[in-house]
Design an enzyme around this catalytic site. Structure first.
Site, PDB file in Angstrom:
ATOM      1  N   HIS A  47       4.832   5.693  11.419  1.00  0.00           N
ATOM      2  CA  HIS A  47       4.438   5.620  10.012  1.00  0.00           C
ATOM      3  C   HIS A  47       3.443   6.771   9.814  1.00  0.00           C
ATOM      4  O   HIS A  47       2.230   6.572   9.757  1.00  0.00           O
ATOM      5  CB  HIS A  47       3.780   4.257   9.750  1.00  0.00           C
ATOM      6  CG  HIS A  47       3.514   3.925   8.321  1.00  0.00           C
ATOM      7  ND1 HIS A  47       3.636   4.826   7.282  1.00  0.00           N
ATOM      8  CD2 HIS A  47       3.094   2.767   7.749  1.00  0.00           C
ATOM      9  CE1 HIS A  47       3.320   4.221   6.143  1.00  0.00           C
ATOM     10  NE2 HIS A  47       2.987   2.980   6.401  1.00  0.00           N
ATOM     11  N   ARG A  85       0.805  -1.222   0.000  1.00  0.00           N
ATOM     12  CA  ARG A  85       0.000   0.000   0.000  1.00  0.00           C
ATOM     13  C   ARG A  85       0.839   1.275   0.000  1.00  0.00           C
ATOM     14  O   ARG A  85       0.568   2.193  -0.782  1.00  0.00           O
ATOM     15  CB  ARG A  85      -0.930   0.044   1.226  1.00  0.00           C
ATOM     16  CG  ARG A  85      -2.190  -0.738   1.063  1.00  0.00           C
ATOM     17  CD  ARG A  85      -2.581  -1.370   2.370  1.00  0.00           C
ATOM     18  NE  ARG A  85      -1.608  -2.392   2.694  1.00  0.00           N
ATOM     19  CZ  ARG A  85      -1.725  -3.659   2.294  1.00  0.00           C
ATOM     20  NH1 ARG A  85      -2.778  -4.041   1.643  1.00  0.00           N
ATOM     21  NH2 ARG A  85      -0.790  -4.551   2.563  1.00  0.00           N
ATOM     22  N   THR A  86       1.804   1.361   0.879  1.00  0.00           N
ATOM     23  CA  THR A  86       2.499   2.639   1.038  1.00  0.00           C
ATOM     24  C   THR A  86       3.255   2.987  -0.250  1.00  0.00           C
ATOM     25  O   THR A  86       3.095   4.082  -0.802  1.00  0.00           O
ATOM     26  CB  THR A  86       3.459   2.584   2.242  1.00  0.00           C
ATOM     27  OG1 THR A  86       2.729   2.110   3.364  1.00  0.00           O
ATOM     28  CG2 THR A  86       4.042   3.945   2.547  1.00  0.00           C
ATOM     29  N   LYS A 117      26.489  -4.195  -2.404  1.00  0.00           N
ATOM     30  CA  LYS A 117      27.954  -4.170  -2.573  1.00  0.00           C
ATOM     31  C   LYS A 117      28.640  -3.466  -1.410  1.00  0.00           C
ATOM     32  O   LYS A 117      29.824  -3.164  -1.470  1.00  0.00           O
ATOM     33  CB  LYS A 117      28.320  -3.443  -3.870  1.00  0.00           C
ATOM     34  CG  LYS A 117      27.713  -4.041  -5.114  1.00  0.00           C
ATOM     35  CD  LYS A 117      28.077  -3.173  -6.325  1.00  0.00           C
ATOM     36  CE  LYS A 117      26.982  -3.172  -7.377  1.00  0.00           C
ATOM     37  NZ  LYS A 117      27.091  -2.012  -8.270  1.00  0.00           N
ATOM     38  N   ARG A 177      11.351   3.806   3.521  1.00  0.00           N
ATOM     39  CA  ARG A 177      10.928   2.791   4.499  1.00  0.00           C
ATOM     40  C   ARG A 177      12.153   1.989   4.891  1.00  0.00           C
ATOM     41  O   ARG A 177      12.907   1.520   4.019  1.00  0.00           O
ATOM     42  CB  ARG A 177       9.854   1.861   3.925  1.00  0.00           C
ATOM     43  CG  ARG A 177       9.566   0.705   4.874  1.00  0.00           C
ATOM     44  CD  ARG A 177       8.352  -0.106   4.498  1.00  0.00           C
ATOM     45  NE  ARG A 177       7.126   0.620   4.795  1.00  0.00           N
ATOM     46  CZ  ARG A 177       5.918   0.082   4.757  1.00  0.00           C
ATOM     47  NH1 ARG A 177       5.771  -1.190   4.426  1.00  0.00           N
ATOM     48  NH2 ARG A 177       4.848   0.795   5.034  1.00  0.00           N
TER      49      ARG A 177
END
Ligand code: CP
Length: 311
Positions: free
Chosen positions: A136, A58-59, A87, A108
């Site tokens: 959030h 969703r986000t 890396k 996120r």
């Protein structure tokens, strides 16, 4: 009122006042009324970077759909192993590189503090798309907007917040955001997943809070229940999950004990805490809630870029 979101980072919902949130909700109402063509001129040529180091449906997708709907474009990291982090590159260098490509970043990350760290090292606005167990904020913005649209008001609501209140980051943003609107909040959780003390201390005097183990004690009293998933991936030990799994389930039998117009909200994804039979009831509002995510995020991006439709 001057646009309170222009050029700002969106790290914690606590950085925004009641008036700021109401400003965002008015913009969301405007966005909802605009035609496809009117929306398209809000952010042409602008680019949103979505840097997601944890899974999301969703986000990330609603941010990207929101940006495309207002005429901008997107570039994405969807998992660390497809980037140069694999890396050995660090978050600092990743953010410093991406900032030269985009106008806004959504990050996120599994680490608390990651979004604030990113905001400190880049000149471009950063949106916290979920930082560990911390917050959030844009989820709470859309959660509160959903209450406003579907209940008709935000002030003086009685809301039960149910489930994993210890590790669920949406809970913290929601509690801090709702505290602007004089709520009565019933915190319902298994003893091992009770809300963290930091929130109880922060919310002292700002919200009427009570703690419960059993939803049946209070379901008849509330306007809405906000259900959360047990954050299995954040529990320190699989045995901890075994102790609490299945300890609360929302089904039609339980809903029959609440008000007829009781709203059932959930930030999603859900696991087993809301039975699928609930989906067919008029109480189930969680998919509409997810739809509002795109609208609120389009409004937020537009405001951050200071692109507003004419009145
Ligand atoms: N509510 C929420 O954050 O959903 P995603 O994890 O799918 O983005």
């Amino acid at each position: 009122m001057i646009n309170p979101f222009y050029g700002r980072d969106i790290i914690s919902i606590r950085d925004f006042s009641k008036l700021d949130l109401e400003y965002l909700f008015r913009m969301s109402d405007k966005i909802q009324k605009l035609s496809h063509d009117e929306l398209k001129v809000l952010a042409p040529g602008k680019l949103l970077g979505t840097l997601f180091f944890e899974p999301s449906t969703r986000t990330r997708l609603s941010f990207e759909a929101a940006m495309l709907s207002i005429g901008g474009g997107t570039v994405s990291i969807v998992e660390a192993r497809t980037t140069s982090i694999e890396k050995g590159e660090n978050l600092n260098d990743t953010v410093k590189t991406v900032e030269s490509y985009v106008d806004i970043m959504v990050l996120r990350h599994h680490m608390e503090g990651a979004a604030r760290f990113a905001a400190q090292i880049t000149q471009k606005p950063v949106i916290n798309g979920g930082s560990g167990i911390e917050e959030h904020p844009t989820q709470a913005m859309l959660d509160i907007y959903t209450l406003l649209k579907l209940r008709g008001r935000i002030t003086n609501l009685k809301i039960a917040v149910i489930g994993d209140l210890k590790y669920g980051r949406t809970v913290y943003s929601l509690l801090y955001g709702l505290a602007n609107f004089n709520p009565q909040i019933f915190l319902v959780s298994p003893p091992d997943l009770m809300v963290r003390d930091e929130a109880l201390i922060d919310l002292e005097g700002k919200a009427k809070l009570s703690q419960h183990e059993n939803i049946e004690e209070i379901i008849q009293d509330v306007d809405a229940i906000y259900v959360t998933r047990i954050q299995k991936e954040r529990l320190p030990d699989p045995l901890e999950y075994e102790k609490v799994k299945g300890s609360y389930v929302i089904d039609n039998k339980l809903l029959s004990k609440g008000r007829e117009d009781l709203m059932v909200l959930h930030p999603l994804p859900r696991a087993t805490e809301i039975k699928s039979e609930v989906d067919k009831t008029p109480n189930a509002k969680y998919f509409i809630q997810a739809q509002y995510g795109k609208i609120v995020r389009a409004a937020l991006i537009s405001l951050m870029l200071n692109e507003q439709p004419p009145n």
